[in-house]
Structure formats: structure tokens, C-alpha cells
Design an enzyme around this catalytic site. Structure first.
Site, PDB file in Angstrom:
ATOM      1  CE1 TYR A   1      11.430   2.319   0.356  1.00 12.99           C
ATOM      2  CE2 TYR A   1       9.436   3.089   1.433  1.00 12.99           C
ATOM      3  CZ  TYR A   1      10.501   3.319   0.589  1.00 12.99           C
ATOM      4  OH  TYR A   1      10.639   4.539  -0.013  1.00 12.99           O
TER       5      TYR A   1
ATOM      6  CD  GLU B   1      10.978   9.403   9.112  1.00 19.67           C
ATOM      7  OE1 GLU B   1      11.501   9.915   8.102  1.00 19.67           O
ATOM      8  OE2 GLU B   1      11.531   9.374  10.230  1.00 19.67           O
TER       9      GLU B   1
HETATM   10  C1  LIG Z   1       6.980   3.910  -4.586  1.00 20.50           C
HETATM   11  C2  LIG Z   1       7.750   4.014  -5.898  1.00 20.50           C
HETATM   12  C3  LIG Z   1       9.088   4.697  -5.631  1.00 20.50           C
HETATM   13  C4  LIG Z   1       7.998   2.591  -6.441  1.00 20.50           C
HETATM   14  O1  LIG Z   1       8.750   2.725  -7.640  1.00 20.50           O
HETATM   15  P1  LIG Z   1       8.676   1.598  -8.793  1.00 20.50           P
HETATM   16  O2  LIG Z   1       9.870   1.766  -9.665  1.00 20.50           O
HETATM   17  O3  LIG Z   1       7.358   1.611  -9.430  1.00 20.50           O
HETATM   18  O4  LIG Z   1       8.823   0.279  -7.898  1.00 20.50           O
HETATM   19  P2  LIG Z   1       9.267  -1.155  -8.381  1.00 20.50           P
HETATM   20  O5  LIG Z   1       8.761  -1.396  -9.768  1.00 20.50           O
HETATM   21  O6  LIG Z   1      10.741  -1.309  -8.137  1.00 20.50           O
HETATM   22  O7  LIG Z   1       8.482  -2.076  -7.324  1.00 20.50           O
HETATM   23  C5  LIG Z   1       7.119  -1.826  -7.067  1.00 20.50           C
HETATM   24  C6  LIG Z   1       6.528  -2.941  -6.262  1.00 20.50           C
HETATM   25  O8  LIG Z   1       5.264  -2.509  -5.727  1.00 20.50           O
HETATM   26  C7  LIG Z   1       4.238  -3.404  -6.176  1.00 20.50           C
HETATM   27  N1  LIG Z   1       3.021  -2.617  -6.292  1.00 20.50           N
HETATM   28  C8  LIG Z   1       2.594  -1.873  -7.315  1.00 20.50           C
HETATM   29  N2  LIG Z   1       1.421  -1.283  -7.012  1.00 20.50           N
HETATM   30  C9  LIG Z   1       1.101  -1.683  -5.760  1.00 20.50           C
HETATM   31  C10 LIG Z   1       0.016  -1.406  -4.870  1.00 20.50           C
HETATM   32  N3  LIG Z   1      -0.980  -0.608  -5.235  1.00 20.50           N
HETATM   33  N4  LIG Z   1       0.028  -1.983  -3.642  1.00 20.50           N
HETATM   34  C11 LIG Z   1       1.033  -2.798  -3.267  1.00 20.50           C
HETATM   35  N5  LIG Z   1       2.105  -3.090  -4.053  1.00 20.50           N
HETATM   36  C12 LIG Z   1       2.134  -2.533  -5.289  1.00 20.50           C
HETATM   37  C13 LIG Z   1       4.765  -3.943  -7.478  1.00 20.50           C
HETATM   38  O9  LIG Z   1       4.121  -5.152  -7.828  1.00 20.50           O
HETATM   39  C14 LIG Z   1       6.236  -4.166  -7.083  1.00 20.50           C
HETATM   40  O10 LIG Z   1       6.387  -5.262  -6.228  1.00 20.50           O
HETATM   41  P3  LIG Z   1       6.914  -6.696  -6.754  1.00 20.50           P
HETATM   42  O11 LIG Z   1       8.330  -6.475  -7.182  1.00 20.50           O
HETATM   43  O12 LIG Z   1       6.794  -7.591  -5.546  1.00 20.50           O
HETATM   44  O13 LIG Z   1       5.996  -7.093  -7.894  1.00 20.50           O
HETATM   45  C15 LIG Z   1       6.947   4.786  -6.984  1.00 20.50           C
HETATM   46  O14 LIG Z   1       5.650   4.225  -7.062  1.00 20.50           O
HETATM   47  C16 LIG Z   1       6.824   6.282  -6.726  1.00 20.50           C
HETATM   48  O15 LIG Z   1       7.684   7.057  -7.129  1.00 20.50           O
HETATM   49  N6  LIG Z   1       5.733   6.652  -6.050  1.00 20.50           N
HETATM   50  C17 LIG Z   1       5.478   8.077  -5.771  1.00 20.50           C
HETATM   51  C18 LIG Z   1       6.482   8.610  -4.761  1.00 20.50           C
HETATM   52  C19 LIG Z   1       6.530   7.761  -3.500  1.00 20.50           C
HETATM   53  O16 LIG Z   1       5.503   7.390  -2.947  1.00 20.50           O
HETATM   54  N7  LIG Z   1       7.766   7.486  -3.032  1.00 20.50           N
HETATM   55  C20 LIG Z   1       7.999   6.734  -1.820  1.00 20.50           C
HETATM   56  C21 LIG Z   1       8.086   7.676  -0.701  1.00 20.50           C
HETATM   57  S1  LIG Z   1       8.468   6.827   0.816  1.00 20.50           S
END
Ligand SMILES: CC(C)(COP(=O)(O)OP(=O)(O)OC[C@H]1O[C@@H](n2cnc3c(N)ncnc32)[C@H](O)[C@@H]1OP(=O)(O)O)[C@@H](O)C(=O)NCCC(=O)NCCS
Length: 168
Positions: free
Chosen positions: A119, A107
Site C-alpha cells: 500500500y 484498514e
Molecule cells: C498482501 C497480498 C495481497 C499481496 O499480494 P501479492 O500478489 O503477493 O503482492 P505483489 O506481488 O503485488 O506485491 C508484494 C510486495 O510485497 C513485498 N513483500 C513480500 N514479502 C514481504 C514482507 N515480508 N515484508 C515486506 N514486503 C514484502 C514484495 O517484494 C512486493 O513488493 P515489491 O513490488 O516492492 O517487490 C498477499 O500477500 C495476500 O493475499 N496476503 C494474505 C491476505 C492479506 O494479508 N491481505 C491484505 C489484507 S489488508
């Protein structure tokens, strides 16, 4: 390529994890007790990603029959956008392959564009909505599902994603 190690989460990681939880989710983060309970839950697998010895992100799943339910995925804000969530997801998919788990579901808040982008990149599709799922602000949750990860199409995607991570 910087060498971030992934290993199973341990009780000693919880202090660092709680700091990341607060940074990522503010007041509405998981408690110490939730992580302690999860670490002794037989259906759970939790992994940490480390910079040297410091936990900088983590992910959990529940394994139920041939499905994995993602419970948590968080990366420390200082380490976001370095493909570390990619690495954790790939490592959990490895675990699913080993455990013969075919489908992965989760989710996610409808407003969480970054997570939804990630995702979708991993082949998850939005198959429904849980209305007012998040109690802090009554936000809806998208319910996302992978395809059968043993299908050739998914295995091809999995190889591509591994290549992307190796190049970073
Ligand atoms: C979501 C989360 C886990 C992603 O972790 P991360 O290590 O930064 O992710 P990655 O670097 O592996 O990949 C991020 C992707 O999102 C993209 N991205 C970054 N900011 C973005 C935005 N505002 N909108 C859309 N995509 C975005 C990046 O470009 C990358 O995609 P790409 O590989 O196609 O370029 C992290 O932001 C986080 O911990 N967020 C807070 C907690 C959370 O929301 N967890 C998910 C709960 S379901």
C-alpha cells in the site's frame, strides 16, 4: 508476461474464493454469505484475477461518495509475489477514475508488513490507528489513505506502477 485476466467477481467464483480465504486467513475468514451479500450490494465492486479460468485472487471496494473503501484483497499463496495484487489494485484505481472517486482508504493489521509495503508503494499513507480493530487477536489496524488520485503526482505514480506490472 503471463496473461492473467481480471473481471468482475461472480457467484460461481465463491467456492474458489472460500478456499483462498481459508489459506490466507485461517479460521477467521469471510463466510459464503458475506460474499453473496457483497455481490448484491449496490455500493460494492468486486474483481477476480484469473489464471486461465481459475480465480486466484480478488479485491473488493465500497464506493461511498468520492471515496473507495477497500474491503478485501487476497491472493492465493501459490501465486503471491508475482505482482498480482499490484494488478488488482491498478484495476480498482481504473474503476475509481471512471467513477470519479478521488480517495481510497483501507484498514490493515499493524503486523501485516507485506500488505503495508504494497500500500505504501501505491502512495497510501498511514493516518491513524483503530485500536483492537481485529476481534480474533485484538490487533490494531492502521488506517491508510491515498492522496487525491486525480492529482498529477498520483497520476505519475499510477503510470509508473503500470510500467512495473507490464515488465513482469
Ligand atoms: C498482501 C497480498 C495481497 C499481496 O499480494 P501479492 O500478489 O503477493 O503482492 P505483489 O506481488 O503485488 O506485491 C508484494 C510486495 O510485497 C513485498 N513483500 C513480500 N514479502 C514481504 C514482507 N515480508 N515484508 C515486506 N514486503 C514484502 C514484495 O517484494 C512486493 O513488493 P515489491 O513490488 O516492492 O517487490 C498477499 O500477500 C495476500 O493475499 N496476503 C494474505 C491476505 C492479506 O494479508 N491481505 C491484505 C489484507 S489488508
Amino acid at each position: 508476461m503471463q496473461n492473467f485476466k481480471i473481471r468482475e467477481m461472480a457467484h460461481e467464483d465463491i467456492d474458489e474464493i472460500l478456499q483462498i480465504e481459508e489459506l490466507c486467513y485461517g479460521a477467521h475468514h469471510w463466510s459464503r454469505e458475506s460474499f453473496q451479500t457483497e455481490l448484491s450490494n449496490k455500493i460494492s465492486t468486486y474483481k477476480c484475477i484469473l489464471d486461465d479460468k481459475k480465480c486466484i485472487g480478488y479485491m473488493g471496494i465500497w464506493k461511498i461518495m468520492d471515496e473507495a473503501h477497500v474491503t478485501n484483497l487476497s491472493i492465493h499463496p501459490d501465486y503471491q509475489n508475482k505482482k498480482l495484487a499490484h494488478r488488482l489494485l491498478l484495476s480498482m484505481i481504473d474503476e475509481c477514475y471512471k467513477e470519479k472517486i478521488k480517495y481510497i482508504t483501507l484498514e490493515v493489521r499493524v503486523s501485516n508488513e507485506r500488505a503495508i509495503h504494497l500500500y505504501e508503494k501505491f502512495g497510501f499513507k498511514s493516518l491513524g490507528l483503530r485500536k483492537k480493530y481485529y476481534q480474533d487477536n485484538n490487533e490494531d489496524a492502521l488506517i491508510m489513505w491515498s492522496e487525491n488520485i486525480f492529482d498529477k503526482k498520483y497520476k505519475d505514480l499510477y503510470s509508473e506502477l503500470n510500467k512495473i506490472v507490464e515488465q513482469n
